[in-house]
Structures are given as C-alpha cells and as structure tokens.
Design an enzyme around this catalytic site. Structure first.
Site, PDB file in Angstrom:
ATOM      1  CE1 TYR A 153      -3.691   2.591   1.072  1.00  0.00           C
ATOM      2  CE2 TYR A 153      -1.844   3.567   2.252  1.00  0.00           C
ATOM      3  CZ  TYR A 153      -3.117   3.660   1.746  1.00  0.00           C
ATOM      4  OH  TYR A 153      -3.816   4.836   1.899  1.00  0.00           O
ATOM      5  CD  GLU A 241      -6.166   4.854  -0.576  1.00  0.00           C
ATOM      6  OE1 GLU A 241      -6.101   4.622   0.646  1.00  0.00           O
ATOM      7  OE2 GLU A 241      -7.247   4.981  -1.195  1.00  0.00           O
TER       8      GLU A 241
END
Length: 431
Positions: A153, A241
């Site tokens: 991530y 993101e």
C-alpha cells in the site's frame, strides 16, 4: 474511527482519515464556495498516471461490445481483465440487470470479452455503493491482467499537522489501510515531504525498503514513488492512493489500482483534468445546486435544512433528530451569499415532495443576514411557498433582517435560537 462523539452527519464533510498518525484532517474550501468534488473513472486516473510515467497495466477503453473485442485482440495478452466503469466501489461483486454477475471479469479468450461487454454496456450495475436501481454502464476498460506476487500500500496525502504532503506506506497492501493500522500499526510507515525540496532519493529508497521491495525492485519502486509525487504536484492532488502497488513474478513494480482526489480550488489551472468530470452519475439536485455554489445532499426525512456552514448544517440536522424530527436534506449556502442563491436554494427545497417544513438556520459572520432575509421573502412570494417556514437568524445585520421578515407580512415563524427553531419545525410537521 469515530470522528465526532455525537454527530451522526459527520460523514457529509470531506474528511481525510490517517489512522496511522492517530488523527484526522478536515479538508476545507478556502476562498471558494463549496462545490461537488471531482471524481474520475478508473481508466481516467490510469491515463493520468500513464502520462506521468507511472507503471500501469496496458489498457484500452471501449463504448461498444465490438470495440471491447477489438481492444482484447490488440492487447495480445495471456489474460485479460474486463472492468465496468462506474463511480462506485464493489464492482466485482455487483449484479447487472442483464443477469450478469460481477462488474470485473478475467478471461484468456478475447472472444469472451466481447460477449461479456455486450451484457455490461447499456445495463445497470448495482453494488453496495450505488443507488438501489444501480448505475448504467456506458464504458468498459479492457486491460492486460498481470499476476501479482506481492501487494503493498502506498499513498501521498496532504497533512495539515505537517504543513504539506506526507507519504504513507505499508507492506500489507490489497486490504483496508485502516485495518492494518488498527491490527498491526508497526507496519505503517510515514515520510514527511518537504514541499520545497520534494521527495528525496533517500526518502524514496527508505519507503521502498519499508514496503518490502528488495534488490533491483527497491530502486524501481523508489522511482515509481517519485513519479507518483510528480503526478501529485502536476494535477494539484490532495491525495494519490495506490492499493495495491504490486510486484509481479517477472520483477516489475506496477500500480494496479489508484484513487486520486483533487483540490477543487485548483480548477482554474487544471482545465483538462476537470473537463473529464462525468456528471451523468451525479444526483440531478446536487448538480443543479452546484451551479449556484450550493452544497446539497439529500436525506430521507421531511424537514428541509437551509444553513450556512457545514458544521452548522450538521448541528441543525442533529438537533432536529433530537426533537423527534427527520432532516430531508443538508443544504449549505456557504459564505459568499447572494439573494439569487437563496432563491435557487428554496426552489431546490420546495421541489422535493418529501419536504413538509423548511428550517432556515443562519449564523451571519461574513454573511449579511439582510441579504438572506430579502432572498427568503422573494422566494416565498414568487414560489408561493405552501409549507411552514421557520427562520432563525443571528449575526451581521440581524436587526435589519428581522425587520424585513416582520414587515413582509408573510407567514414566517421566527425562532430565537437553534433549539427553539428545531422544536418549532418539528411541531409544524405534527400539526
């Protein structure tokens, strides 16, 4: 994470939550009236990334089944992924009214892509995040399916406490970052970026190492991190993101999925980006409200709320609920108010058949209450208001505003404070 102890409407404000830092950031609109936030389709975000040299899957976009079939053949890939393009999550588990299950499909046969696209395009896809009847799919993305040997991530977001952008990463990708932060906070890594110097080589390499990339992949991941920051600056993003930022068995670092949030106040210099905005999936009332610099969110009650300021709107909704009523909407007038905005706001409110009363709650700081009062009287007369109207005004030029309302001769119920206003609005419904 609970942001406000008692306020059930806090989700209506744009909030960036960073559980890894144990805080939240409220994104405010500076020197501009509230507006609808830009939300791009997946393929549009991937296109922006591609243009900045970020590694993404090869892909094509199709509007017809035949175009999708041609795209699948042109990809000449071992495996192909077909994705319905709508502005909602949970597409993989969604259902089409054509009977097809799933808005995301994998296949090794290009012919199947055409068949699947034929059951997607022109049909409504319903997921957990769409309205009950779903959203019509007008576009599909046909992309090369790549194997992922490891998922991480990575995000860049604006953090007020750091006065600028921050990188946040975790080797635990492919899942909600909030879950990672709650269960294994030691696997959340943070790097503050100096806005004047940008992402430094040592920072990018350190983050890549913390994400678990090794050997040549560490340098490759660091390069992708720097390119993502370049994109962040280039498009005036508030957040980029990537989940997952993946590693393939062939030794490639690829951004498999991304969410980009934009600073709406930068629209004047991001014309090309904002031109991508697809308003067809938006609520028509919200879209109409945005034309007049009004922020409107429909709720399921029968008391319309007309306020200035998001915080005041939430308080108004809550106190109506406290007194046994149900708010019909969240309508924020903002600060730079004009009489025409008040009039248009009343048009929106009275067009909702659920509305049985209207509560106006204005706390005038930079807002001149007299302008509000003139807008109210004009709207009441021209729209021939049929439902009870309760008005609470406080602040700048309030005495003049109250005089205007009193001398109008209109059936307006005045309230001394918010609690009094809510009680009177609820009582008007029960009569």
């Amino acid at each position: 994470m609970q942001l406000f102890s008692n306020n059930k409407y806090c989700s209506l404000i744009r909030v960036t939550v960073d559980n890894s830092l144990g805080q939240f950031n409220l994104t405010q609109q500076h020197n501009a009236a509230p507006r609808r936030w830009l939300n791009l389709q997946e393929y549009q975000s991937k296109k922006l990334m591609q243009e900045s040299g970020v590694a993404v899957q090869r892909f094509y976009v199709a509007d017809t089944a035949s175009e999708a079939l041609d795209a699948a053949k042109r990809l000449n890939a071992k495996e192909i992924v077909l994705k319905a393009q709508i502005l909602a999550g949970g597409r993989g588990k969604g259902v089409f009214d054509s009977g097809l299950k799933g808005g995301v499909h994998l296949t090794k046969d290009p012919a199947v892509v055409g068949e699947l696209a034929n059951k997607m395009l022109g049909y409504n896809l319903t997921t957990k995040q769409t309205p009950k009847d779903g959203v019509k799919v007008k576009t599909v993305m046909v992309a090369e399916a790549l194997d992922i040997s490891r998922e991480t991530y990575f995000a860049i977001l604006m953090d007020r406490s750091c006065n600028g952008p921050v990188m946040v990463g975790s080797p635990q990708g492919g899942m909600d970052i909030e879950e990672v932060a709650a269960s294994t906070p030691e696997l959340i890594f943070k790097e503050v970026i100096d806005i004047f110097q940008g992402v430094q080589d040592d920072q990018a390499l350190r983050m890549a190492a913390n994400l678990g990339f090794k050997g040549p992949l560490q340098r490759q991941a660091a390069d992708q991190i720097k390119r993502l920051y370049d994109l962040f600056l280039k498009v005036d993003a508030t957040q980029v993101e990537v989940n997952p930022l993946g590693e393939t068995p062939e030794g490639q670092v690829v951004c498999f999925d991304a969410k980009i949030n934009f600073d709406d106040n930068a629209e004047f210099r991001q014309k090309a980006v904002f031109a991508m905005d697809d308003m067809t999936e938006s609520d028509p009332t919200e879209t109409e409200a945005a034309k007049w610099d009004l922020k409107y969110i429909g709720l399921d009650g029968n008391i319309a709320c007309f306020v200035n300021g998001a915080g005041l709107a939430m308080a108004t909704c809550d106190i109506i609920d406290l007194h046994g009523g149900k708010p019909a909407n969240f309508l924020d007038l903002g600060g730079g108010v004009k009489e025409r905005q008040v009039y248009e706001a009343f048009k929106l409110l009275t067009a909702d058949p659920k509305v049985e009363a209207i509560l106006v709650n204005i706390f005038g700081g930079i807002v001149n209450c007299a302008i509000i009062a003139n807008g109210i009287t004009k709207a009441c007369r021209e729209l021939e208001l049929k439902v009870p109207l309760v008005v609470r005004l406080e602040g700048t030029n309030v005495h003049e505003a109250k005089r205007i309302l009193t001398e109008s001769g209109l059936p307006i119920t005045a309230a001394e404070n918010l609690d009094d206003a809510a009680k009177k609005a609820v009582a008007a419904i029960k009569k």
